[in-house]
Design an enzyme around this catalytic site. Structure first.
Site, mmCIF file in Angstrom:
data_model
loop_
_atom_site.group_PDB
_atom_site.id
_atom_site.type_symbol
_atom_site.label_atom_id
_atom_site.label_comp_id
_atom_site.label_asym_id
_atom_site.label_seq_id
_atom_site.Cartn_x
_atom_site.Cartn_y
_atom_site.Cartn_z
ATOM 1 N N LYS A 13 -11.329 0.542 2.372
ATOM 2 C CA LYS A 13 -12.161 0.124 1.241
ATOM 3 C C LYS A 13 -11.317 -0.723 0.294
ATOM 4 C CE LYS A 13 -12.909 2.999 -2.159
ATOM 5 N NZ LYS A 13 -12.443 2.228 -3.363
ATOM 6 N N PRO A 107 -2.300 3.512 5.715
ATOM 7 C CA PRO A 107 -1.271 4.311 5.049
ATOM 8 C C PRO A 107 -1.870 5.213 3.982
ATOM 9 C CG PRO A 107 -1.210 2.053 4.264
ATOM 10 C CD PRO A 107 -2.192 2.077 5.389
ATOM 11 N N GLY A 113 -8.804 3.858 0.111
ATOM 12 C CA GLY A 113 -9.963 4.713 0.334
ATOM 13 C C GLY A 113 -9.991 5.417 1.666
ATOM 14 N N GLY A 114 -8.823 5.596 2.301
ATOM 15 C CA GLY A 114 -8.794 6.180 3.628
ATOM 16 C C GLY A 114 -9.407 7.565 3.707
ATOM 17 N N SER A 116 -11.627 9.058 1.709
ATOM 18 C CA SER A 116 -13.080 9.024 1.512
ATOM 19 C C SER A 116 -13.786 8.419 2.716
ATOM 20 C CB SER A 116 -13.418 8.219 0.254
ATOM 21 O OG SER A 116 -12.895 8.837 -0.897
ATOM 22 N N ASP A 146 -15.962 8.459 -4.026
ATOM 23 C CA ASP A 146 -16.121 7.264 -3.205
ATOM 24 C C ASP A 146 -16.807 7.533 -1.871
ATOM 25 O OD1 ASP A 146 -14.916 5.711 -5.121
ATOM 26 O OD2 ASP A 146 -12.942 5.692 -4.165
#
Length: 298
Positions: A13, A107, A113-114, A116, A146
């Protein structure tokens, strides 16, 4: 109930702008942002197992060391994907067990936003098990602010706390280079470091121009947390300057509260060449050329 293993992308995101327009009585800030999702991300899979619910995490690029800093993907109930799995499994009936595989390519701690997106991907996969029936009733917002926008990874205008969502459509996909200098920054620390007057909302004229010339529209916008984030973590300023200096970069900006930054380009070749140049100069940084989706998935 049995089913074949399924998987989906949990895309990165990117906040293409972030206007901080005020502060609420409860201390939270009012935001106005344009969000888009990339064609790179984590890969989330779902398969049936017997009598248990489990999450298996494999890290490809999620553990990054820079100096004395090491960022590790959380496991167990600290992981949003696990919480989404548990919530969805609790709402499902007729499935004896579920196993989620989470392969981390983004990372951790980069502000992309990984977590979420991973949680939303789990919920999307669980919804497909119903073949048009009633999906599990899960409050996505309870998992994280998110997560609701990540359920439908398309361009959004996100206002309020990020919970007031309006769908957007760009004239085209946007070639982009995503960069993380390997130094995480805590969102509360960045907001605490922010000073000065609040900014104006995203102009309606800019939103309208997204449908004709998105790069021109985005150039007039801003990220109101950039100065605070760069004071909090100087590596962000270094990365931002490096991206701004790339050949044919049309726009460089920090995403969200950092610490990742991005550069927008006119075409994929320019983005790919710029990413190769930057990765050569900074082999310890996470650098990825990709595209930001300009519309809803078909």
């Amino acid at each position: 109930m049995t089913f074949e293993p399924i998987e989906t992308l949990a895309p990165a995101k990117v906040n293409l702008c972030l206007h901080v327009t005020g502060r609420r009585p409860d201390g939270y800030h009012e935001l106005d942002s344009i969000v888009a999702f990339a064609e790179v991300g984590d890969v989330v899979g779902l398969r049936p197992v017997a009598d248990r619910v489990e999450l298996a995490v494999t890290c490809r690029n999620a553990r990054v060391s820079a100096g004395s800093t090491t960022v590790v993907v959380p496991a167990g109930t600290a992981n949003l994907a696990w919480r989404a799995l548990a919530a969805g499994a609790n709402a499902l009936t007729g499935i004896p067990g579920l196993s989620v595989s989470l392969v981390k390519y983004l990372p951790a701690g980069a502000g992309l936003g990984g977590g979420s997106s991973d949680a939303a991907a789990v919920l999307r996969l669980m919804k497909t098990l119903h073949d048009g029936g009633h999906p599990p009733a899960v409050d996505a917002a309870a998992l994280g602010a998110d997560v609701p926008m990540c359920l439908d990874p398309r361009p959004w205008r996100a206002q309020g706390l990020g919970d007031v969502l309006t769908p957007l459509t760009f004239a085209r996909d946007l070639p982009v280079v995503l960069v993380w200098p390997g130094r995480p920054v805590a969102t509360p620390a960045v907001f605490q470091a922010r000073s000065g007057p609040f900014g104006s909302p995203v102009p309606e004229t800019a939103l309208e121009r997204l449908a004709t010339d998105p790069l021109d529209a985005l150039a007039d916008l801003r990220n109101d947390l950039t100065d605070a984030a760069c004071r909090t973590e100087p590596a962000i300023a270094t990365a931002l300057a490096a991206v701004q200096g790339l050949r044919r970069c049309r726009l460089a900006r920090m995403t969200g509260s950092g610490s990742a930054v991005f550069g927008l380009f006119d075409d994929d070749d320019d983005a790919g060449n710029a990413a190769a140049e930057l990765a050569h100069r900074h082999p310890d940084w996470w650098v990825r050329p990709t595209r930001l989706r300009g519309s809803a998935a078909q």
